[in-house]
Every structure is written in C-alpha cells, then in structure tokens.
Design a protein around this motif. Structure first.
Motif, PDB file in Angstrom:
ATOM      1  N   UNK A  74       0.840  -1.236  -0.202  1.00 58.12           N
ATOM      2  CA  UNK A  74       0.013   0.047   0.096  1.00 58.12           C
ATOM      3  C   UNK A  74       0.811   1.169  -0.038  1.00 58.12           C
ATOM      4  N   UNK A  75       2.112   1.354   0.568  1.00 59.92           N
ATOM      5  CA  UNK A  75       2.933   2.160   0.671  1.00 59.92           C
ATOM      6  C   UNK A  75       3.517   2.606  -0.567  1.00 59.92           C
ATOM      7  N   UNK A  76       3.778   1.491  -1.509  1.00 59.97           N
ATOM      8  CA  UNK A  76       4.408   1.863  -2.741  1.00 59.97           C
ATOM      9  C   UNK A  76       3.081   2.571  -3.466  1.00 59.97           C
ATOM     10  N   UNK A  77       1.972   1.977  -3.401  1.00 59.20           N
ATOM     11  CA  UNK A  77       0.898   2.401  -4.509  1.00 59.20           C
ATOM     12  C   UNK A  77       0.502   3.946  -4.000  1.00 59.20           C
ATOM     13  N   UNK A  78       0.596   4.161  -2.803  1.00 59.72           N
ATOM     14  CA  UNK A  78       0.254   5.503  -2.281  1.00 59.72           C
ATOM     15  C   UNK A  78       1.274   6.536  -2.834  1.00 59.72           C
ATOM     16  N   UNK A  79       2.559   5.963  -2.836  1.00 60.39           N
ATOM     17  CA  UNK A  79       3.671   6.924  -3.517  1.00 60.39           C
ATOM     18  C   UNK A  79       3.355   7.104  -4.920  1.00 60.39           C
ATOM     19  N   UNK A  80       3.008   6.250  -5.470  1.00 61.03           N
ATOM     20  CA  UNK A  80       2.782   6.229  -7.048  1.00 61.03           C
ATOM     21  C   UNK A  80       1.564   7.090  -7.214  1.00 61.03           C
ATOM     22  N   UNK A  81       0.551   6.959  -6.533  1.00 64.13           N
ATOM     23  CA  UNK A  81      -0.566   7.941  -6.905  1.00 64.13           C
ATOM     24  C   UNK A  81      -0.353   9.338  -6.526  1.00 64.13           C
ATOM     25  N   UNK A  82       0.694   9.373  -5.559  1.00 67.03           N
ATOM     26  CA  UNK A  82       0.952  10.870  -5.066  1.00 67.03           C
ATOM     27  C   UNK A  82       1.903  11.640  -6.181  1.00 67.03           C
ATOM     28  N   UNK A  83       2.943  10.705  -6.568  1.00 66.59           N
ATOM     29  CA  UNK A  83       3.621  10.965  -7.669  1.00 66.59           C
ATOM     30  C   UNK A  83       2.962  11.443  -8.923  1.00 66.59           C
ATOM     31  N   UNK A  84       1.966  10.604  -9.413  1.00 66.89           N
ATOM     32  CA  UNK A  84       1.104  10.720 -10.605  1.00 66.89           C
ATOM     33  C   UNK A  84       0.205  11.973 -10.566  1.00 66.89           C
ATOM     34  N   UNK A  85      -0.126  12.307  -9.213  1.00 68.81           N
ATOM     35  CA  UNK A  85      -0.862  13.485  -9.243  1.00 68.81           C
ATOM     36  C   UNK A  85      -1.911  13.593 -10.242  1.00 68.81           C
ATOM     37  N   UNK A  86      -2.804  12.546 -10.372  1.00 69.31           N
ATOM     38  CA  UNK A  86      -4.041  12.752 -11.436  1.00 69.31           C
ATOM     39  C   UNK A  86      -5.105  12.231 -10.896  1.00 69.31           C
ATOM     40  N   UNK A  87      -6.014  13.121 -10.697  1.00 69.00           N
ATOM     41  CA  UNK A  87      -7.407  13.174  -9.866  1.00 69.00           C
ATOM     42  C   UNK A  87      -8.254  12.039 -10.423  1.00 69.00           C
ATOM     43  N   UNK A  88      -7.867  11.508 -11.608  1.00 70.07           N
ATOM     44  CA  UNK A  88      -8.817  10.424 -12.242  1.00 70.07           C
ATOM     45  C   UNK A  88      -8.019   9.170 -12.162  1.00 70.07           C
ATOM     46  N   UNK A  89      -6.910   8.853 -11.243  1.00 70.83           N
ATOM     47  CA  UNK A  89      -6.119   7.729 -11.137  1.00 70.83           C
ATOM     48  C   UNK A  89      -6.549   7.423  -9.519  1.00 70.83           C
ATOM     49  N   UNK A  90      -7.362   6.091  -9.427  1.00 74.68           N
ATOM     50  CA  UNK A  90      -7.731   5.752  -7.959  1.00 74.68           C
ATOM     51  C   UNK A  90      -7.628   4.266  -7.833  1.00 74.68           C
ATOM     52  N   UNK A  91      -8.055   3.609  -6.670  1.00 74.67           N
ATOM     53  CA  UNK A  91      -8.000   2.311  -6.274  1.00 74.67           C
ATOM     54  C   UNK A  91      -9.093   1.523  -6.339  1.00 74.67           C
ATOM     55  N   UNK A  92      -8.957   0.229  -6.899  1.00 75.33           N
ATOM     56  CA  UNK A  92      -9.741  -0.897  -6.858  1.00 75.33           C
ATOM     57  C   UNK A  92      -9.312  -1.803  -5.802  1.00 75.33           C
ATOM     58  N   UNK A  93      -9.750  -1.680  -4.540  1.00 76.97           N
ATOM     59  CA  UNK A  93      -9.033  -2.460  -3.345  1.00 76.97           C
ATOM     60  C   UNK A  93      -9.567  -3.862  -3.109  1.00 76.97           C
ATOM     61  N   UNK A  94      -8.621  -4.711  -3.222  1.00 79.75           N
ATOM     62  CA  UNK A  94      -8.568  -6.186  -3.131  1.00 79.75           C
ATOM     63  C   UNK A  94      -7.973  -6.504  -1.902  1.00 79.75           C
ATOM     64  N   UNK A  95      -8.711  -6.800  -0.573  1.00 80.68           N
ATOM     65  CA  UNK A  95      -7.791  -7.133   0.477  1.00 80.68           C
ATOM     66  C   UNK A  95      -7.232  -8.229   0.242  1.00 80.68           C
ATOM     67  N   UNK A  96      -7.655  -9.553  -0.267  1.00 82.34           N
ATOM     68  CA  UNK A  96      -7.347 -10.714  -0.467  1.00 82.34           C
ATOM     69  C   UNK A  96      -5.983 -10.844  -1.282  1.00 82.34           C
TER      70      UNK A  96
END
Length: 193
Positions: A74-96
């Motif tokens: 999750x830390x790497x995905x969070x960093x990636x989203x923060x670096x991309x700074x694109x409001x239309x890039x989000x997460x489809x969360x799959x806990x499994x």
C-alpha cells in the motif's frame, strides 16, 4: 550507466477498453497496472510515464482508472498515486490480493489509500507460508482478511462505494455457492437484510 528506455505507447487494448467503457455508459475502468517498480528501480520512471499516459487518455474521455491492489505494498501504491498527481487515477481495493501476494496488512492499507479507494472487491485469502509463493483464496469469512474489521476500516475512511464479492477459484457451481454464502455473511456483517 543504463541507457534510458523510450516510454512505450499505451496499448490499443486500453484505448479499446476506454471506448467500451463509454459505450456502456460507465465512468470507471478497473485494471491491474502491472508490478509497480520500487522508488530506486530504474524501470520506475518509464512505468510512471506509461501510467500517466494511461491516466490522461482516460481523463480525456471522462473516465476514472482504478488500479487493483495487491501486487505491491500500500505504501508503494500510495507513493505512486501521489507522484502521478492525477485526480482520475484511483484504487480498486482487493484485500485478499494483499495476502495472496504477501504485500502487507489490508486494514492498514485501507488507512493509507482510503481517500483514493473507488471500488472494493470483497474477497478473502490466507497468506502464503512460503515467501515468494501464492497464498490461498478461500470463501468469504474463512481467511485472514478479517472482513468485519475490513468493513469497519472502510467506514472509518468514508468509503460508500460498491462492495463486489469476488471468487476466482473452483468450478462455476462452487463459486456460485461461495458467492451466495459470502453475500449472506456480508449482509450480516453490514447489519442489513
């Protein structure tokens, strides 16, 4: 020193999927972004450029792309989203998936990604006992996700979107049985009919 590689063009498959998404009257497209390179990996910059290009193609059509979790922390995905700074890039969360890939704690991941969670796969699994091997997907409520706690975490971050039960293993009859049982359990955990 490695020679920088050219940024690959976003595939025609994504363009096709975006057009089909619009044709169906939908505004979201969920997908696996691939394995995200870590911060110090020389492949990270080209990967981010490709994801930015995909995000822009989707934004131009008014579509949100939601990257499915699990192949990275999750830390790497969070960093990636923060670096991309694109409001239309989000997460489809799959806990499994986080357990199947052995990429962290799904509850903690909800806390890190909460504001960007666009949709949720409600799926359960047991973490692998052997590093580098795939874990075991199991019926909802029989794994290590702790679905009631997971649902509480989603509520704490303000998530109100869809909860989609996903079951990928077994034959069709057993998957349908597991989804029906999972739906009954999910209703019980949510306190509804």
């Amino acid at each position: 020193m490695a020679t920088p590689q050219a940024v690959p063009s976003v595939s025609s498959a994504l363009k096709w999927a975006l057009d089909r998404t619009l044709a169906l009257g939908l505004k979201d497209l969920m997908l696996h972004a691939g394995f995200l390179p870590k911060a110090d990996d020389p492949e990270r910059k080209p990967m981010l450029a490709t994801l930015a290009q995909a995000g822009q193609l989707a934004a131009d059509k008014g579509i949100t792309l939601a990257f499915e979790t699990g192949q990275e922390t999750a830390e790497l995905l969070r960093r990636t989203l923060d670096e991309l700074k694109a409001p239309n890039l989000k997460v489809n969360f799959d806990p499994a998936n986080m357990l199947l890939y052995d990429m962290g704690d799904p509850i903690r991941a909800v806390e890190l990604l909460g504001t960007d969670i666009r949709s949720v796969h409600v799926k359960d699994a047991r973490r692998t006992k052997v590093r580098g091997q795939w874990g075991e997907e199991v019926p909802l409520g029989e794994g290590e996700v702790n679905i009631p706690r997971f649902l509480q975490a989603l509520k704490r971050v303000g998530y109100t979107g869809p909860l989609v039960i996903e079951r990928e293993v077994g034959d069709q009859a057993s998957r349908l049985r597991d989804v029906a049982t999972g739906l009954a359990r999910l209703r019980e955990w949510l306190g509804g009919p």
